[in-house]
Write a protein that holds these residues in place. Structure first.
Motif, mmCIF file in Angstrom:
data_model
loop_
_atom_site.group_PDB
_atom_site.id
_atom_site.type_symbol
_atom_site.label_atom_id
_atom_site.label_comp_id
_atom_site.label_asym_id
_atom_site.label_seq_id
_atom_site.Cartn_x
_atom_site.Cartn_y
_atom_site.Cartn_z
ATOM 1 N N ASN A 129 0.820 -1.214 0.000
ATOM 2 C CA ASN A 129 0.000 0.000 0.000
ATOM 3 C C ASN A 129 0.855 1.266 0.000
ATOM 4 O OD1 ASN A 129 -2.330 -1.521 0.024
ATOM 5 N ND2 ASN A 129 -2.543 -1.466 2.258
ATOM 6 N N ALA A 130 2.098 1.112 0.490
ATOM 7 C CA ALA A 130 3.015 2.261 0.514
ATOM 8 C C ALA A 130 3.784 2.384 -0.793
ATOM 9 C CB ALA A 130 3.986 2.128 1.682
ATOM 10 N N GLY A 131 3.449 1.531 -1.769
ATOM 11 C CA GLY A 131 4.094 1.628 -3.075
ATOM 12 C C GLY A 131 5.326 0.770 -3.225
ATOM 13 N N LEU A 132 5.623 -0.079 -2.229
ATOM 14 C CA LEU A 132 6.801 -0.940 -2.311
ATOM 15 C C LEU A 132 6.427 -2.285 -2.927
ATOM 16 C CD1 LEU A 132 8.299 -0.152 1.219
ATOM 17 C CD2 LEU A 132 8.792 0.951 -0.975
ATOM 18 N N THR A 133 7.422 -3.000 -3.376
ATOM 19 C CA THR A 133 7.169 -4.282 -4.035
ATOM 20 C C THR A 133 8.064 -5.369 -3.456
ATOM 21 O OG1 THR A 133 8.743 -3.673 -5.766
ATOM 22 C CG2 THR A 133 6.402 -3.233 -6.194
ATOM 23 N N PRO A 134 7.917 -5.687 -2.173
ATOM 24 C CA PRO A 134 8.736 -6.772 -1.610
ATOM 25 C C PRO A 134 8.386 -8.099 -2.265
ATOM 26 C CG PRO A 134 6.990 -6.144 -0.095
ATOM 27 C CD PRO A 134 6.961 -5.143 -1.207
ATOM 28 N N GLU A 135 9.348 -8.997 -2.296
ATOM 29 C CA GLU A 135 9.080 -10.324 -2.853
ATOM 30 C C GLU A 135 8.121 -11.072 -1.950
ATOM 31 O OE1 GLU A 135 12.252 -12.813 -4.081
ATOM 32 O OE2 GLU A 135 13.532 -11.152 -4.687
ATOM 33 N N PHE A 136 7.250 -11.842 -2.566
ATOM 34 C CA PHE A 136 6.345 -12.671 -1.779
ATOM 35 C C PHE A 136 6.006 -13.917 -2.588
ATOM 36 C CE2 PHE A 136 2.457 -12.126 -4.164
ATOM 37 C CZ PHE A 136 2.612 -10.910 -4.803
ATOM 38 N N GLY A 137 5.480 -14.903 -1.913
ATOM 39 C CA GLY A 137 5.093 -16.139 -2.582
ATOM 40 C C GLY A 137 3.676 -16.517 -2.247
ATOM 41 N N CYS A 138 3.519 -17.324 -1.201
ATOM 42 C CA CYS A 138 2.215 -17.920 -0.904
ATOM 43 C C CYS A 138 1.241 -16.975 -0.233
ATOM 44 C CB CYS A 138 2.419 -19.138 -0.011
ATOM 45 S SG CYS A 138 3.101 -18.722 1.626
ATOM 46 N N MET A 141 0.703 -16.939 2.782
ATOM 47 C CA MET A 141 0.075 -17.760 3.814
ATOM 48 C C MET A 141 1.054 -18.125 4.933
ATOM 49 S SD MET A 141 -1.868 -20.513 1.412
ATOM 50 C CE MET A 141 -2.937 -20.038 0.057
ATOM 51 N N GLY A 142 2.263 -17.616 4.887
ATOM 52 C CA GLY A 142 3.230 -17.972 5.915
ATOM 53 C C GLY A 142 3.868 -19.327 5.723
ATOM 54 N N ILE A 143 3.868 -19.827 4.495
ATOM 55 C CA ILE A 143 4.401 -21.166 4.248
ATOM 56 C C ILE A 143 5.768 -21.102 3.581
ATOM 57 C CG2 ILE A 143 4.029 -23.326 3.008
ATOM 58 C CD1 ILE A 143 1.023 -22.779 3.201
ATOM 59 N N CYS A 144 5.889 -20.287 2.551
ATOM 60 C CA CYS A 144 7.062 -20.410 1.670
ATOM 61 C C CYS A 144 8.260 -19.573 2.103
ATOM 62 C CB CYS A 144 6.666 -20.045 0.252
ATOM 63 S SG CYS A 144 6.284 -18.293 0.013
ATOM 64 N N PHE A 145 8.091 -18.592 2.989
ATOM 65 C CA PHE A 145 9.180 -17.766 3.513
ATOM 66 C C PHE A 145 9.799 -16.837 2.460
ATOM 67 C CE2 PHE A 145 8.801 -21.242 6.458
ATOM 68 C CZ PHE A 145 8.979 -20.653 7.701
ATOM 69 N N THR A 146 9.166 -16.690 1.292
ATOM 70 C CA THR A 146 9.705 -15.790 0.271
ATOM 71 C C THR A 146 9.747 -14.345 0.757
ATOM 72 O OG1 THR A 146 8.857 -17.236 -1.454
ATOM 73 C CG2 THR A 146 9.426 -14.996 -2.117
ATOM 74 N N CYS A 147 8.791 -13.949 1.584
ATOM 75 C CA CYS A 147 8.679 -12.551 2.017
ATOM 76 C C CYS A 147 9.440 -12.271 3.306
ATOM 77 C CB CYS A 147 7.206 -12.169 2.174
ATOM 78 S SG CYS A 147 6.347 -13.087 3.481
ATOM 79 N N THR A 148 10.301 -13.168 3.715
ATOM 80 C CA THR A 148 11.050 -12.967 4.958
ATOM 81 C C THR A 148 11.927 -11.714 4.872
ATOM 82 O OG1 THR A 148 11.091 -15.330 5.430
ATOM 83 C CG2 THR A 148 12.757 -13.984 6.511
ATOM 84 N N ALA A 149 11.879 -10.903 5.921
ATOM 85 C CA ALA A 149 12.683 -9.677 5.976
ATOM 86 C C ALA A 149 13.156 -9.480 7.410
ATOM 87 C CB ALA A 149 11.865 -8.473 5.507
#
Length: 373
Positions: free
Chosen positions: A316-325, A327-335
Protein backbone atom coordinates in the motif's frame (compact mmCIF):
# COMPACT_ATOMS: atom_id res chain seq x y z
CA UNK A 1 43.44 -29.84 -43.08
CA UNK A 2 41.69 -31.45 -40.24
CA UNK A 3 42.70 -31.39 -36.63
CA UNK A 4 42.54 -34.71 -34.90
CA UNK A 5 41.09 -34.70 -31.42
CA UNK A 6 41.45 -37.34 -28.80
CA UNK A 7 38.57 -38.29 -26.47
CA UNK A 8 40.40 -36.48 -23.67
CA UNK A 9 40.77 -33.23 -25.60
CA UNK A 10 37.15 -33.40 -26.78
CA UNK A 11 36.09 -33.83 -23.16
CA UNK A 12 38.09 -30.79 -22.05
CA UNK A 13 36.59 -28.76 -24.92
CA UNK A 14 33.04 -29.84 -24.05
CA UNK A 15 33.59 -29.01 -20.41
CA UNK A 16 35.06 -25.62 -21.30
CA UNK A 17 32.16 -24.81 -23.65
CA UNK A 18 29.62 -25.84 -21.03
CA UNK A 19 31.19 -23.33 -18.66
CA UNK A 20 31.57 -20.56 -21.21
CA UNK A 21 28.21 -20.93 -22.99
CA UNK A 22 26.01 -19.52 -20.18
CA UNK A 23 28.40 -16.57 -19.69
CA UNK A 24 28.51 -15.92 -23.42
CA UNK A 25 24.73 -16.06 -23.70
CA UNK A 26 24.31 -13.80 -20.70
CA UNK A 27 26.70 -11.28 -22.25
CA UNK A 28 24.87 -11.32 -25.57
CA UNK A 29 21.40 -10.99 -24.05
CA UNK A 30 22.13 -8.41 -21.33
CA UNK A 31 20.16 -6.66 -19.85
CA UNK A 32 17.57 -9.44 -20.16
CA UNK A 33 17.96 -13.05 -19.12
CA UNK A 34 18.40 -15.70 -21.79
CA UNK A 35 15.02 -17.18 -20.95
CA UNK A 36 13.30 -13.93 -21.93
CA UNK A 37 14.35 -14.58 -25.52
CA UNK A 38 13.87 -18.35 -25.52
CA UNK A 39 10.25 -17.98 -24.36
CA UNK A 40 9.50 -16.11 -27.57
CA UNK A 41 10.31 -19.35 -29.41
CA UNK A 42 8.94 -21.85 -26.89
CA UNK A 43 8.04 -20.98 -23.26
CA UNK A 44 9.09 -24.48 -22.20
CA UNK A 45 12.63 -23.98 -23.59
CA UNK A 46 14.52 -22.51 -20.63
CA UNK A 47 18.05 -22.30 -19.29
CA UNK A 48 17.40 -21.11 -15.74
CA UNK A 49 13.66 -20.67 -15.17
CA UNK A 50 11.64 -23.72 -14.16
CA UNK A 51 8.19 -23.83 -15.73
CA UNK A 52 5.45 -26.34 -16.31
CA UNK A 53 2.89 -26.86 -19.06
CA UNK A 54 -0.65 -27.97 -18.31
CA UNK A 55 -1.18 -31.15 -20.33
CA UNK A 56 -4.52 -32.32 -18.92
CA UNK A 57 -7.49 -30.73 -17.16
CA UNK A 58 -10.40 -32.46 -15.44
CA UNK A 59 -13.13 -31.24 -13.11
CA UNK A 60 -13.87 -33.71 -10.31
CA UNK A 61 -16.37 -31.42 -8.57
CA UNK A 62 -18.06 -28.21 -9.74
CA UNK A 63 -15.67 -25.93 -7.84
CA UNK A 64 -12.37 -27.73 -8.37
CA UNK A 65 -9.98 -28.47 -11.18
CA UNK A 66 -7.32 -31.16 -11.36
CA UNK A 67 -4.34 -30.19 -13.47
CA UNK A 68 -1.62 -32.43 -14.83
CA UNK A 69 1.55 -30.46 -15.48
CA UNK A 70 4.71 -31.44 -17.29
CA UNK A 71 7.66 -29.48 -15.83
CA UNK A 72 10.84 -28.41 -17.59
CA UNK A 73 14.11 -30.26 -17.12
CA UNK A 74 14.99 -28.49 -13.87
CA UNK A 75 12.26 -30.35 -11.89
CA UNK A 76 13.75 -32.62 -9.19
CA UNK A 77 10.57 -34.31 -7.97
CA UNK A 78 8.80 -34.10 -4.61
CA UNK A 79 8.04 -35.95 -1.40
CA UNK A 80 4.45 -36.80 -0.50
CA UNK A 81 3.10 -33.82 1.46
CA UNK A 82 5.40 -31.19 -0.04
CA UNK A 83 4.10 -28.09 -1.78
CA UNK A 84 5.11 -26.18 -4.89
CA UNK A 85 4.67 -22.56 -5.86
CA UNK A 86 3.23 -21.81 -9.25
CA UNK A 87 3.14 -18.41 -10.89
CA UNK A 88 0.18 -17.55 -13.08
CA UNK A 89 -0.45 -14.38 -15.05
CA UNK A 90 -4.00 -13.11 -14.52
CA UNK A 91 -5.05 -9.88 -16.24
CA UNK A 92 -1.42 -9.05 -16.93
CA UNK A 93 -0.23 -9.52 -13.35
CA UNK A 94 1.79 -12.54 -12.19
CA UNK A 95 0.43 -14.11 -9.01
CA UNK A 96 2.12 -16.88 -7.03
CA UNK A 97 0.33 -19.49 -4.93
CA UNK A 98 1.22 -22.74 -3.15
CA UNK A 99 -0.36 -26.10 -3.94
CA UNK A 100 0.46 -29.65 -2.92
CA UNK A 101 1.09 -32.31 -5.56
CA UNK A 102 -1.45 -35.10 -5.18
CA UNK A 103 0.42 -37.73 -7.16
CA UNK A 104 2.55 -40.65 -6.07
CA UNK A 105 6.06 -39.67 -4.95
CA UNK A 106 9.15 -41.65 -5.83
CA UNK A 107 8.08 -42.92 -9.24
CA UNK A 108 9.40 -42.35 -12.75
CA UNK A 109 6.32 -40.28 -13.61
CA UNK A 110 7.64 -36.83 -14.49
CA UNK A 111 4.30 -35.04 -14.26
CA UNK A 112 2.76 -33.10 -11.38
CA UNK A 113 -0.89 -33.38 -10.39
CA UNK A 114 -2.52 -30.44 -8.62
CA UNK A 115 -6.13 -30.14 -7.52
CA UNK A 116 -7.25 -26.55 -7.00
CA UNK A 117 -10.48 -25.49 -5.30
CA UNK A 118 -12.06 -22.13 -6.09
CA UNK A 119 -11.87 -19.81 -3.10
CA UNK A 120 -13.85 -16.66 -2.31
CA UNK A 121 -11.82 -13.78 -3.75
CA UNK A 122 -9.19 -16.31 -4.86
CA UNK A 123 -7.63 -14.68 -7.91
CA UNK A 124 -5.48 -17.66 -8.92
CA UNK A 125 -7.81 -20.47 -7.82
CA UNK A 126 -10.84 -18.96 -9.56
CA UNK A 127 -8.82 -18.35 -12.71
CA UNK A 128 -7.52 -21.92 -12.82
CA UNK A 129 -10.90 -23.51 -12.09
CA UNK A 130 -12.62 -21.44 -14.78
CA UNK A 131 -9.96 -21.03 -17.43
CA UNK A 132 -7.07 -23.50 -17.18
CA UNK A 133 -6.62 -25.42 -20.43
CA UNK A 134 -3.95 -27.71 -21.88
CA UNK A 135 -1.09 -25.59 -23.18
CA UNK A 136 -1.14 -23.10 -20.31
CA UNK A 137 2.43 -22.52 -19.09
CA UNK A 138 3.06 -21.51 -15.47
CA UNK A 139 6.16 -20.65 -13.51
CA UNK A 140 7.19 -23.32 -11.05
CA UNK A 141 9.37 -23.43 -7.93
CA UNK A 142 11.01 -26.57 -6.50
CA UNK A 143 8.92 -28.68 -4.15
CA UNK A 144 9.60 -28.07 -0.48
CA UNK A 145 8.03 -28.29 2.96
CA UNK A 146 8.25 -30.07 6.28
CA UNK A 147 4.90 -31.87 6.01
CA UNK A 148 5.93 -35.32 4.84
CA UNK A 149 5.87 -38.97 5.75
CA UNK A 150 8.79 -39.95 7.97
CA UNK A 151 11.31 -42.56 6.93
CA UNK A 152 11.14 -45.30 8.06
CA UNK A 153 7.36 -45.27 7.86
CA UNK A 154 5.27 -45.32 11.06
CA UNK A 155 3.62 -48.56 12.19
CA UNK A 156 0.17 -47.09 11.51
CA UNK A 157 -0.95 -43.95 9.66
CA UNK A 158 -4.09 -41.85 10.06
CA UNK A 159 -4.77 -39.31 7.30
CA UNK A 160 -7.37 -36.59 7.95
CA UNK A 161 -8.36 -34.00 5.36
CA UNK A 162 -11.09 -31.56 4.48
CA UNK A 163 -11.97 -29.87 1.18
CA UNK A 164 -8.95 -29.17 -0.99
CA UNK A 165 -6.70 -30.26 1.88
CA UNK A 166 -7.11 -33.71 0.42
CA UNK A 167 -4.18 -33.25 -1.97
CA UNK A 168 -1.11 -33.75 0.27
CA UNK A 169 -2.66 -36.68 2.16
CA UNK A 170 -3.89 -38.18 -1.13
CA UNK A 171 -0.26 -38.10 -2.21
CA UNK A 172 0.72 -39.82 1.04
CA UNK A 173 -1.91 -42.53 0.56
CA UNK A 174 -0.96 -43.13 -3.07
CA UNK A 175 2.72 -43.29 -2.08
CA UNK A 176 2.13 -45.75 0.76
CA UNK A 177 0.08 -48.01 -1.51
CA UNK A 178 2.74 -47.78 -4.22
CA UNK A 179 5.41 -48.79 -1.69
CA UNK A 180 3.40 -51.82 -0.54
CA UNK A 181 3.05 -50.42 2.99
CA UNK A 182 1.54 -53.09 5.26
CA UNK A 183 0.65 -51.06 8.38
CA UNK A 184 -2.90 -49.90 9.14
CA UNK A 185 -4.03 -46.81 7.20
CA UNK A 186 -7.22 -44.85 7.79
CA UNK A 187 -8.17 -42.05 5.41
CA UNK A 188 -10.83 -39.77 6.95
CA UNK A 189 -12.06 -37.02 4.63
CA UNK A 190 -14.54 -34.23 5.41
CA UNK A 191 -16.74 -32.61 2.75
CA UNK A 192 -20.05 -30.77 2.62
CA UNK A 193 -21.73 -33.57 0.67
CA UNK A 194 -20.76 -36.63 -1.31
CA UNK A 195 -20.70 -34.49 -4.47
CA UNK A 196 -17.87 -32.43 -2.99
CA UNK A 197 -15.43 -35.34 -2.57
CA UNK A 198 -12.48 -35.33 -4.96
CA UNK A 199 -10.88 -38.67 -5.85
CA UNK A 200 -13.88 -40.60 -4.44
CA UNK A 201 -13.81 -43.34 -7.10
CA UNK A 202 -10.07 -43.86 -6.67
CA UNK A 203 -10.32 -43.83 -2.87
CA UNK A 204 -13.04 -46.49 -3.01
CA UNK A 205 -10.91 -48.59 -5.34
CA UNK A 206 -7.84 -48.30 -3.11
CA UNK A 207 -9.88 -49.36 -0.05
CA UNK A 208 -11.36 -52.32 -1.97
CA UNK A 209 -7.97 -53.51 -3.19
CA UNK A 210 -6.01 -53.09 0.06
CA UNK A 211 -7.14 -54.86 3.23
CA UNK A 212 -5.01 -52.59 5.43
CA UNK A 213 -6.63 -49.37 4.12
CA UNK A 214 -9.93 -47.93 5.41
CA UNK A 215 -11.51 -44.91 3.72
CA UNK A 216 -14.22 -42.99 5.56
CA UNK A 217 -16.22 -40.00 4.35
CA UNK A 218 -17.66 -37.50 6.83
CA UNK A 219 -20.32 -35.12 5.51
CA UNK A 220 -21.09 -31.88 7.31
CA UNK A 221 -24.15 -30.87 5.22
CA UNK A 222 -25.57 -34.29 4.39
CA UNK A 223 -27.27 -36.51 6.90
CA UNK A 224 -27.25 -39.76 4.95
CA UNK A 225 -24.70 -41.71 3.00
CA UNK A 226 -21.03 -41.74 3.82
CA UNK A 227 -19.74 -43.06 7.14
CA UNK A 228 -19.87 -40.11 9.56
CA UNK A 229 -21.81 -36.86 9.80
CA UNK A 230 -21.05 -33.52 11.40
CA UNK A 231 -17.71 -32.26 12.56
CA UNK A 232 -14.65 -34.03 13.88
CA UNK A 233 -14.74 -35.16 17.48
CA UNK A 234 -13.49 -38.02 19.65
CA UNK A 235 -16.27 -40.30 18.42
CA UNK A 236 -15.25 -39.76 14.79
CA UNK A 237 -11.65 -40.49 15.75
CA UNK A 238 -12.52 -43.74 17.49
CA UNK A 239 -14.68 -44.91 14.58
CA UNK A 240 -12.10 -44.07 11.94
CA UNK A 241 -9.01 -45.33 13.72
CA UNK A 242 -9.52 -46.99 17.12
CA UNK A 243 -5.78 -47.63 17.04
CA UNK A 244 -4.99 -43.90 16.70
CA UNK A 245 -2.87 -43.81 19.88
CA UNK A 246 -0.23 -45.95 18.17
CA UNK A 247 -0.37 -44.08 14.86
CA UNK A 248 1.10 -40.94 13.38
CA UNK A 249 -1.60 -38.62 12.10
CA UNK A 250 -1.30 -36.25 9.14
CA UNK A 251 -3.85 -33.45 8.81
CA UNK A 252 -4.64 -30.86 6.15
CA UNK A 253 -7.85 -28.89 5.73
CA UNK A 254 -9.76 -25.72 6.50
CA UNK A 255 -9.21 -23.83 9.78
CA UNK A 256 -12.29 -25.25 11.53
CA UNK A 257 -11.21 -28.85 10.95
CA UNK A 258 -7.61 -28.08 11.90
CA UNK A 259 -8.70 -26.45 15.14
CA UNK A 260 -11.08 -29.30 16.01
CA UNK A 261 -8.53 -32.05 15.41
CA UNK A 262 -5.78 -30.24 17.28
CA UNK A 263 -8.10 -29.69 20.24
CA UNK A 264 -9.03 -33.38 20.46
CA UNK A 265 -5.42 -34.50 20.12
CA UNK A 266 -4.34 -32.01 22.79
CA UNK A 267 -6.98 -33.39 25.16
CA UNK A 268 -5.81 -36.93 24.50
CA UNK A 269 -2.15 -36.01 24.99
CA UNK A 270 -1.36 -37.01 21.41
CA UNK A 271 -0.33 -33.64 20.00
CA UNK A 272 3.23 -34.86 19.37
CA UNK A 273 1.96 -37.53 16.97
CA UNK A 274 -0.10 -35.01 14.95
CA UNK A 275 1.46 -33.33 11.92
CA UNK A 276 -0.40 -30.73 9.92
CA UNK A 277 -0.26 -28.41 6.92
CA UNK A 278 -2.51 -25.40 6.49
CA UNK A 279 -3.06 -23.68 3.15
CA UNK A 280 -5.23 -20.80 4.26
CA UNK A 281 -4.42 -17.12 4.15
CA UNK A 282 -4.04 -15.77 7.65
CA UNK A 283 -6.39 -12.84 8.21
CA UNK A 284 -5.20 -10.21 10.69
CA UNK A 285 -7.68 -9.19 13.34
CA UNK A 286 -7.77 -5.44 13.49
CA UNK A 287 -8.47 -4.67 17.14
CA UNK A 288 -8.94 -0.96 16.68
CA UNK A 289 -5.74 -0.23 18.58
CA UNK A 290 -3.46 -0.18 15.56
CA UNK A 291 -1.09 2.68 16.14
CA UNK A 292 2.42 3.82 15.48
CA UNK A 293 4.52 4.19 12.38
CA UNK A 294 5.90 1.51 10.12
CA UNK A 295 9.32 2.45 8.79
CA UNK A 296 10.52 0.59 5.72
CA UNK A 297 14.05 1.80 6.27
CA UNK A 298 15.49 -0.07 3.29
CA UNK A 299 13.43 2.22 1.06
CA UNK A 300 13.23 5.31 3.29
CA UNK A 301 9.44 5.02 3.29
CA UNK A 302 7.17 5.47 6.30
CA UNK A 303 3.47 4.75 6.76
CA UNK A 304 0.93 4.94 9.53
CA UNK A 305 0.20 1.50 10.97
CA UNK A 306 -3.30 0.51 9.82
CA UNK A 307 -3.34 -2.97 11.38
CA UNK A 308 -2.87 -4.89 8.11
CA UNK A 309 0.00 -7.30 7.56
CA UNK A 310 3.39 -5.78 6.89
CA UNK A 311 3.31 -7.17 3.36
CA UNK A 312 0.03 -5.38 2.64
CA UNK A 313 1.22 -2.19 4.30
CA UNK A 314 4.41 -2.27 2.25
CA UNK A 315 2.43 -2.75 -0.97
CA UNK A 316 0.00 0.00 0.00
CA UNK A 317 3.02 2.26 0.51
CA UNK A 318 4.09 1.63 -3.08
CA UNK A 319 6.80 -0.94 -2.31
CA UNK A 320 7.17 -4.28 -4.04
CA UNK A 321 8.74 -6.77 -1.61
CA UNK A 322 9.08 -10.32 -2.85
CA UNK A 323 6.35 -12.67 -1.78
CA UNK A 324 5.09 -16.14 -2.58
CA UNK A 325 2.21 -17.92 -0.90
CA UNK A 326 0.94 -15.04 1.29
CA UNK A 327 0.07 -17.76 3.81
CA UNK A 328 3.23 -17.97 5.92
CA UNK A 329 4.40 -21.17 4.25
CA UNK A 330 7.06 -20.41 1.67
CA UNK A 331 9.18 -17.77 3.51
CA UNK A 332 9.70 -15.79 0.27
CA UNK A 333 8.68 -12.55 2.02
CA UNK A 334 11.05 -12.97 4.96
CA UNK A 335 12.68 -9.68 5.98
CA UNK A 336 14.68 -8.32 8.90
CA UNK A 337 12.73 -6.51 11.60
CA UNK A 338 15.29 -4.03 12.83
CA UNK A 339 13.28 -2.80 15.80
CA UNK A 340 9.79 -2.80 17.31
CA UNK A 341 7.24 -5.48 18.10
CA UNK A 342 5.24 -7.62 15.67
CA UNK A 343 2.50 -10.19 16.12
CA UNK A 344 2.25 -13.42 14.14
CA UNK A 345 -1.40 -13.54 13.04
CA UNK A 346 -1.34 -17.34 12.73
CA UNK A 347 0.00 -18.08 16.20
CA UNK A 348 -0.67 -14.84 18.07
CA UNK A 349 2.95 -14.79 19.26
CA UNK A 350 4.67 -11.45 19.83
CA UNK A 351 8.22 -10.79 18.68
CA UNK A 352 10.07 -7.82 20.12
CA UNK A 353 13.66 -8.94 19.48
CA UNK A 354 15.66 -6.59 17.22
CA UNK A 355 17.27 -7.79 13.99
CA UNK A 356 14.97 -10.79 13.73
CA UNK A 357 13.76 -12.42 10.52
CA UNK A 358 9.98 -12.29 10.18
CA UNK A 359 7.50 -13.24 7.46
CA UNK A 360 5.84 -10.06 6.21
CA UNK A 361 2.66 -11.83 5.04
CA UNK A 362 1.69 -13.08 8.51
CA UNK A 363 3.13 -10.33 10.70
CA UNK A 364 1.38 -7.19 11.86
CA UNK A 365 3.10 -4.33 13.67
CA UNK A 366 2.34 -3.58 17.30
CA UNK A 367 3.26 0.08 17.61
CA UNK A 368 6.33 1.51 15.89
CA UNK A 369 8.20 -0.99 13.77
CA UNK A 370 11.24 -0.68 11.50
CA UNK A 371 11.52 -3.23 8.68
CA UNK A 372 14.46 -3.54 6.30
CA UNK A 373 12.42 -3.47 3.09
Amino acid sequence: MSIATTPTSRGRRSSLLSRLRPRLLETLTTPHAVDRYLELVDPMMTVDDMRAEVVAVRHQTPDTVTLTLRPTWQWKGFAAGHFVQIGVVVDGVRHTRCYSPAGTAGTDDDTIELTVKAQPDGIVSNYLVASAKPGLVVNLAPATGTFELPSPRPDHVLLISGGSGITPVMSMLRTLVHEGYTGRVAFLHYAYTENDVCYRAELDRIAAENDNVDVLYAYTDQQNGGHLHGFFDTEHLNVAAPWHASAQTFLCGPPGLMKGVRSVFDELGLSESLFSEEFVTAVPVVDGDASGTVSFSGSSVEAENDGATLLEQAENAGLTPEFGCRMGICFTCTAIKKSGCTRNVKTGELDSDPDNEIQLCISVPVGDVDIDV
